[in-house]
Write a protein that holds these residues in place. Structure first.
Motif, short mmCIF file in Angstrom:
data_model
loop_
_atom_site.label_atom_id
_atom_site.label_comp_id
_atom_site.label_asym_id
_atom_site.label_seq_id
_atom_site.Cartn_x
_atom_site.Cartn_y
_atom_site.Cartn_z
N ALA A 81 0.86 -1.20 0.00
CA ALA A 81 0.00 0.00 0.00
C ALA A 81 0.89 1.24 0.00
CB ALA A 81 -0.88 -0.01 1.24
N TYR A 82 0.49 2.26 -0.69
CA TYR A 82 1.15 3.56 -0.58
C TYR A 82 0.26 4.64 -1.16
CZ TYR A 82 2.83 2.43 -5.37
OH TYR A 82 2.93 2.06 -6.68
N ALA A 83 0.65 5.87 -0.89
CA ALA A 83 -0.06 7.01 -1.45
C ALA A 83 0.96 7.80 -2.26
CB ALA A 83 -0.65 7.85 -0.33
N ILE A 186 10.06 0.70 -0.42
CA ILE A 186 9.51 1.72 0.48
C ILE A 186 9.73 3.09 -0.17
CG2 ILE A 186 9.57 2.69 2.81
CD1 ILE A 186 10.90 0.02 3.67
N ARG A 187 8.67 3.83 -0.29
CA ARG A 187 8.69 5.09 -1.03
C ARG A 187 8.36 6.26 -0.09
NH1 ARG A 187 6.60 3.11 -6.32
NH2 ARG A 187 6.71 0.85 -6.18
N VAL A 188 8.62 7.47 -0.54
CA VAL A 188 8.09 8.63 0.19
C VAL A 188 6.58 8.43 0.34
CG1 VAL A 188 7.62 11.11 0.01
CG2 VAL A 188 9.93 10.24 -0.47
N THR A 255 5.86 11.60 -5.70
CA THR A 255 6.45 11.15 -4.43
C THR A 255 6.37 9.62 -4.26
OG1 THR A 255 4.35 11.56 -3.31
CG2 THR A 255 6.01 13.30 -3.18
N ASP A 256 5.46 8.99 -4.97
CA ASP A 256 5.39 7.52 -4.90
C ASP A 256 6.49 6.89 -5.74
OD1 ASP A 256 3.42 8.86 -6.74
OD2 ASP A 256 3.47 6.90 -7.69
N ASN A 257 7.16 7.69 -6.57
CA ASN A 257 8.26 7.17 -7.36
C ASN A 257 9.61 7.60 -6.80
OD1 ASN A 257 6.49 5.89 -9.09
ND2 ASN A 257 6.44 7.56 -10.57
N MET A 258 9.65 7.96 -5.53
CA MET A 258 10.91 8.32 -4.87
C MET A 258 11.13 7.36 -3.71
SD MET A 258 12.09 11.87 -3.03
CE MET A 258 12.99 12.80 -4.24
N ILE A 265 13.75 4.58 -9.16
CA ILE A 265 12.68 3.58 -9.32
C ILE A 265 11.64 4.06 -10.33
CG2 ILE A 265 11.10 4.44 -7.51
CD1 ILE A 265 10.66 1.49 -6.70
N ASP A 266 10.96 3.09 -10.93
CA ASP A 266 9.83 3.31 -11.84
C ASP A 266 10.24 4.00 -13.13
OD1 ASP A 266 7.94 1.86 -10.73
OD2 ASP A 266 6.70 3.48 -9.99
N TYR A 267 10.74 3.16 -14.02
CA TYR A 267 11.17 3.62 -15.33
C TYR A 267 9.97 3.65 -16.27
CZ TYR A 267 15.86 3.16 -13.57
OH TYR A 267 17.01 3.31 -12.84
MG MG Z 1 5.12 4.27 -9.67
#
Ligand code: MG
Ligand code: AMP
Length: 491
Positions: A81-83, A186-188, A255-258, A265-267
């Motif tokens: 889960a993330y936002a 784990i992302r921001v 921020t979900d890609n940091m 992450i996330d190319y």
């Molecule tokens: Mg992403």
């Protein structure tokens, strides 16, 4: 289905520390099986690093795992889960098309997430199908492995398989699954999710877990959460400076890609800049240029401020004080970034000590490059070998700058030859040029010819070799092709 022994021989050695976090952080979710898996590409050297058996994994039973048709022994599939703030707007997200199989503990005792990207729907899929198509998954494979070879922290790619099923986009496309390897996912945005929907205790558990996993050295510090913030700022200031130094444009720095680990992450719509221009944007969805090349450093700061906000309840019981503490930390980021960037730019110019005027010298070069529409990568290669190779070597501004530069470099002990040699170790001969990546993907997707991609990957695997076989890959595309180039979010 395979028997237990065969699975064991594959070398999986899973732990599941993430699944021991509170329930709010994930949902157990198995991949959805597909019609007929086929292995397209496999990363043998990464397999060795992970301690898994490449030969076994390339066999039918291994491919079944990469396709999501079988769960590896000891696997415990879940979706995280993330936002996140997407283009500045806060949204609940989560892995809509990614399933974590577990954390592989390597022979060197490192821990890596093994994640499938494109294995079917999860509770976070919203309207999506949970699937991915071949082109974008091969694109992530190529770009992430190229970044790794450029010595830039990044998630990596172990395998891409096709599913034998089509995914429906604007047209029908071949479905595929990528196996992604990361220090963690784990992302921001994971912290934003915790701050918004978790209790303070659940937030603290995530923070403690993250410290344990990525910043063990700060565990016993007096103010561990402040140290966590400081650590993440430091790693992102390092990461983003490395992007700038090779002309990498992430394209969708939401921020979900940091990551909190400091890996790229996330190319999705990422691409490398050809001609130097800070306003360069390739992503079709970035109409305002929010994530343009020159905006990446300040956007990094913006994202880190969102991260700092999530930690406020842990920084001080008086929230006004907590804000003060967080702001003081965040205010250090621009200087940290700038220091890294300056150091990197000096090295690109063969300068290994520091003088105050260096920044001016660098800025002068960059504005000259912009004016003469010079290729970013090839300009530095030319400076490392022979300035005559530059298109603008005969201009008055270059002749003047070159004199200053040579004079500056001579204020070091090393000879010109020695400095040139050092420079070549900081200036890559090749980057994954957009037209080359497209050419490889077209051959793969349209003709199922993977040789073009394999050759490209080989050339990109050692970008500092400056070998003769790299020369044809170093050519910049005609300006009109480069400027018209558009990238699309991973579909
Ligand atoms: Mg992403
Ligand atoms: P991205 O642009 O790849 O960072 O994706 C943004 C969010 O959308 C992430 O939470 C993804 O998991 C989700 N997502 C992207 N594509 C799909 C898809 N085809 N099905 C379900 N979720 C998706």
């Amino acid at each position: 289905m395979t028997n237990g022994n065969e699975k064991n021989e594959m070398g999986w050695n899973f732990d599941h520390s993430y699944s021991r976090l509170p329930d709010i952080y994930f949902s157990n979710q198995k991949p959805t099986p597909v019609a007929s898996p086929e292995l397209i590409i496999f990363n043998d050297s990464l397999a060795t690093l992970l301690g898994v058996n490449g030969e076994k994994l390339k066999s039918e039973s291994g491919v079944a795992i990469f396709a999501g048709n079988d769960v590896p022994e000891g696997g415990n599939p879940l979706a995280q889960a993330y936002a996140g703030h997407q283009f500045g707007h806060f949204t609940m997200l989560g892995d809509g098309r990614a399933i974590l199989l577990g954390e592989q503990i390597t022979p060197q005792n490192s821990r890596f997430d093994i994640q499938l990207k494109g294995p079917g729907r999860t509770p976070y899929s919203r309207g999506g199908d949970g699937r991915a198509s071949l082109g974008p998954m091969l694109r992530e494979y190529i770009m992430s492995e190229a970044m790794h070879a450029l010595r830039i922290p990044t998630t990596r790619s172990l395998a891409v398989v096709t599913t034998g099923e089509d995914v429906i986009r604007e047209t029908d496309l071949p479905g595929a699954v990528l196996t992604r390897i990361a220090a963690s996912h784990i992302r921001v945005g994971t912290f934003q999710y915790a701050a918004k929907w978790g209790s303070v205790e659940e937030l603290r558990q995530l923070a403690d877990y993250t410290i344990d996993r990525h910043y063990p050295e700060i565990k016993d510090k007096e103010a561990p959460y402040l140290s966590l913030l400081r650590g993440v700022i430091k790693r992102q200031a390092d990461l983003i400076s490395r992007w700038q130094l090779v002309g990498f444009i992430h394209g969708v720095m939401n921020t979900d890609n940091m990551t909190i680990s400091g890996e790229t992450i996330d190319y999705g719509p990422c691409a490398f800049m050809d001609m130097y221009d800070p306003e360069t944007v390739f992503s079709s969805i970035d109409r305002q240029g929010r994530y343009a090349y020159g905006n990446q450093p300040p956007i990094g700061g913006w994202n880190l401020a969102r991260f700092a906000e999530t930690l406020l309840p842990l920084l001080h019981e008086d929230q006004d004080k907590a804000v003060e503490i967080a702001q003081a930390e965040i205010s250090v980021y621009p200087e940290l970034y700038k220091g890294n960037w300056l150091k990197g730019m000096r090295a690109k110019l063969g300068i290994f000590n520091e003088e105050d005027q260096d920044e001016g010298l660098i800025e002068e070069l960059l504005s000259m490059m912009k004016k003469h529409r010079a290729d970013f990568t090839n300009t530095f290669v030319a400076l490392s070998f022979d300035t005559e190779r530059l298109d603008f070597s005969k201009t008055d501004d270059f002749i003047q700058w070159n004199e200053k530069w040579q004079e500056r470099r001579s204020r070091q002990q090393d000879t010109k030859e020695e400095l040139d040699k050092l420079m070549r170790n900081y200036n890559p001969a090749v980057i994954p040029r957009n037209h080359r990546v497209e050419e490889a993907l077209d051959a793969a997707v349209e003709d199922r010819d993977y040789t073009v991609m394999e050759k490209l990957l080989k050339v990109l695997a050692d970008p500092f070799a400056h070998s003769s076989e790299q020369e044809e890959y170093a050519t910049a595309p005609p300006e009109e092709i480069s400027c018209d180039y558009r990238t699309y979010c991973g579909t």
